[in-house]
Design a protein around this motif. Structure first.
Motif, PDB file in Angstrom:
ATOM      1  N   ASN A  29       6.857  -2.568   3.404  1.00 47.14           N
ATOM      2  CA  ASN A  29       8.238  -2.158   3.712  1.00 47.14           C
ATOM      3  C   ASN A  29       8.572  -0.795   3.116  1.00 47.14           C
ATOM      4  N   ILE A  30       8.123  -0.573   1.880  1.00 43.25           N
ATOM      5  CA  ILE A  30       8.408   0.712   1.218  1.00 43.25           C
ATOM      6  C   ILE A  30       7.667   1.844   1.929  1.00 43.25           C
ATOM      7  N   ILE A  31       6.411   1.604   2.271  1.00 45.45           N
ATOM      8  CA  ILE A  31       5.631   2.640   2.979  1.00 45.45           C
ATOM      9  C   ILE A  31       6.243   2.931   4.344  1.00 45.45           C
ATOM     10  N   SER A  32       6.678   1.895   5.044  1.00 46.03           N
ATOM     11  CA  SER A  32       7.310   2.092   6.354  1.00 46.03           C
ATOM     12  C   SER A  32       8.589   2.920   6.221  1.00 46.03           C
ATOM     13  N   LYS A  85      -2.069  -3.126   5.595  1.00 42.80           N
ATOM     14  CA  LYS A  85      -1.747  -2.795   4.207  1.00 42.80           C
ATOM     15  C   LYS A  85      -1.103  -1.414   4.181  1.00 42.80           C
ATOM     16  N   PRO A  86      -0.426  -1.055   3.087  1.00 46.96           N
ATOM     17  CA  PRO A  86       0.262   0.245   3.028  1.00 46.96           C
ATOM     18  C   PRO A  86      -0.611   1.441   3.400  1.00 46.96           C
ATOM     19  N   PRO A  93       1.307  -3.040  -6.685  1.00 47.64           N
ATOM     20  CA  PRO A  93       1.838  -4.099  -5.799  1.00 47.64           C
ATOM     21  C   PRO A  93       3.366  -4.120  -5.712  1.00 47.64           C
ATOM     22  N   VAL A  94       4.035  -3.617  -6.761  1.00 46.63           N
ATOM     23  CA  VAL A  94       5.498  -3.616  -6.776  1.00 46.63           C
ATOM     24  C   VAL A  94       6.045  -2.343  -6.127  1.00 46.63           C
TER      25      VAL A  94
END
Length: 321
Positions: free
Chosen positions: A140-143, A58-59, A134-135
């Motif tokens: 992907n955004i955290i990566s 998870k993020p 969640p949005v």
């Protein structure tokens, strides 16, 4: 004469702890080796647990992984040389090796600062904007954000390194520290450009520390305001528990640094040995302690460890003899 020394200088000597009597060299090297072992085992364990458990991918835990990799790399860059000094009497580091070590020491420190910013952003959105989490916060955004955190320090640190390489070194080649850092190397440089290099280095350091810190303080202040508005004490405790690991980790990184900087600013001076010990502590303690914080302050990781431990015990009991 200065140019000749600059061109012929091939190595530096790592001083370590200048006031340490020789009879304690073995003890110090053993302690540093145990610290390094703790950093290796702890951070590799965190990386292994998260990557092997799909439920942990998870993020929040991806940020932990980036921080664990950073801590593991920092320990590997700094500790082996000082351990070999006290264990084997090998205190010499090559000129290029010293500058390479300096680059990674400061690059990894700055990357940590920006990764902690990403960590604070994750918690800020989770608690202050829960419906949009969640949005706004996905793997992907955290990566991508962590990738930016690794990328931002690169040009800044390369600027610092090339500026330092362009200086003349006409003093001694003794590094009064346990590893090569900007301040120690600058103290051996001479010429009209040294002050400029020191000012640029300080400005970059302040930018890289204070910009993320400003956002981190804003994030956690906002989180505390939201938590205080929760009507039930159980709800407040539950919400606070979701960000306590991040608060501990951030405090462990920033508070000792701020203490040293503030103490120096108000005129409180440390002896050389005390300064070296303080720098070593605030550099390496987070890398050694962070995995414990992840495990005991993060419910999902704790439950995963308990499940793995229980499964292993049951497997050992039922194994045929």
């Amino acid at each position: 004469h200065s140019l000749r020394i600059h061109l012929t200088l091939r190595s530096f000597i790592i001083l370590g702890f200048p006031g340490l009597p020789p009879q304690y060299y073995g003890h110090v090297s053993a302690i540093l080796f145990l610290v390094y072992l703790t950093i290796i085992v702890g951070n590799i364990s965190i990386l292994s647990i998260v990557f092997s458990e799909k439920s942990l991918q998870k993020p929040t835990y991806l940020v932990f992984c980036h921080l664990a990799f950073n801590d593991l790399t920092f320990g590997t860059v700094t500790l082996p040389k000082i351990i070999s000094k006290y264990w084997f009497g090998d205190s010499i580091i090559s000129f290029s090796g010293c500058f390479t070590q300096m680059f990674f020491v400061h690059y990894l420190g700055v990357a940590t600062s920006f990764i902690l910013l990403v960590m604070a952003l994750d918690r800020f959105v989770a608690i202050c904007l829960p419906l949009r989490y969640p949005v706004l916060i996905t793997n992907n955004i955290i990566s991508a954000l962590c990738g930016v955190a690794w990328l931002i320090p690169l040009p800044l640190m390369l600027t610092t390194i090339f500026q330092a390489l362009d200086l003349l070194y006409c003093k001694s080649n003794v590094i009064a520290q346990c590893y090569c850092d900007h301040i120690s190397i600058m103290s051996q440089a001479c010429g009209n450009d040294v002050k400029n290099a020191q000012v640029v280095g300080l400005c970059i350091a302040m930018f890289c520390l204070l910009l993320p810190l400003a956002f981190i303080i804003f994030s956690y202040a906002s989180i505390i305001v939201v938590i205080l508005k929760i009507s039930t004490s159980a709800g407040r405790r539950r919400t606070l528990s979701t960000c306590t690991p991040q608060i501990f980790i951030t405090g462990l990184f920033y508070l000792p640094r701020c203490f040293v900087y503030v103490a120096s600013t108000v005129g409180f001076s440390f002896s050389l040995d005390t300064r070296i010990v303080l720098i070593l502590l605030y550099s390496l303690l987070p890398a050694a302690v962070n995995p414990t914080i992840y495990c005991f302050k993060t419910q999902d990781i704790k439950q995963t460890l308990v499940k793995k431990f229980t499964t292993t015990k049951i497997g050992l009991k039922t194994a045929p003899t």
